[in-house]
Design a protein around this motif. Sequence first.
Motif, PDB file in Angstrom:
ATOM      1  N   ASP A  59       3.096  -4.706   5.687  1.00  0.00           N
ATOM      2  CA  ASP A  59       3.520  -4.610   4.287  1.00  0.00           C
ATOM      3  C   ASP A  59       3.460  -3.210   3.695  1.00  0.00           C
ATOM      4  O   ASP A  59       3.919  -2.990   2.579  1.00  0.00           O
ATOM      5  N   MET A  60       2.910  -2.249   4.418  1.00  0.00           N
ATOM      6  CA  MET A  60       2.842  -0.877   3.910  1.00  0.00           C
ATOM      7  C   MET A  60       2.605   0.081   5.069  1.00  0.00           C
ATOM      8  O   MET A  60       1.865  -0.230   5.999  1.00  0.00           O
ATOM      9  N   ASN A  61       3.235   1.240   4.990  1.00  0.00           N
ATOM     10  CA  ASN A  61       2.995   2.280   5.976  1.00  0.00           C
ATOM     11  C   ASN A  61       1.534   2.725   5.905  1.00  0.00           C
ATOM     12  O   ASN A  61       0.988   2.920   4.819  1.00  0.00           O
ATOM     13  N   LEU A  65      -1.005   3.954   2.760  1.00  0.00           N
ATOM     14  CA  LEU A  65      -2.275   3.287   2.454  1.00  0.00           C
ATOM     15  C   LEU A  65      -3.434   4.277   2.534  1.00  0.00           C
ATOM     16  O   LEU A  65      -4.344   4.248   1.703  1.00  0.00           O
TER      17      LEU A  65
END
Length: 210
Positions: A59-61, A65
Amino acid sequence: MISILIIDDHPLVGDGISTMLNSESYLTILGICKTAKDAIEFLTTALPDIILLDINLPDMNGLALCELIRKNNNSTKIIGLTSTNEAGIIIQFLSKGANGYLLKNMERDELLLAIREVMNDKIFLSKAANQKLLEQYNTVNQAIKSVPILTRREKEVLNLLHEGLNGPQIAEKLFISHFTVETHRKNLMQKMNANTTQLLLKNAKIFNLI
């Protein structure tokens, strides 16, 4: 006691590292998060000494993060944990505030050494990652300093250039003048030591900016 949070979406990796470290009496695993969302929620109630962070999350690089965690927390040590051994990504990870970078095929002793080193406020790179950086730079610090710092607008222009848009199209897309677009393009070329748009995009890929 050193507390550790593992952020990795692969159960075999997370559970394997947890099992590997649980045998050490001075280490404790606070938890394993499989998504950035879970990790962000976890960090609102816990403050681990070390975070082992995978760069590829669903859901996120991991780079984003890492930067987000570092903005809110300057004390926790962050070690990148990934199978990617590319100089541009290593540099980006360190420039976002990470304290170390390990490949997932590391030996147990190397992981324990990394934990000790970052807890002593040192930067730790796996042997393979360090060798990759030194192929292009004299020192790790030189590598980190080489990362271009882009403004929000420069990032937008760079991404649109990568999509194949020309100056007038970018101007229309961003509601700015063609002159302003060209100014941003020139600044980007200067920051990334490029004299053509093609070389600009090539260098941007090396630094994992696109």
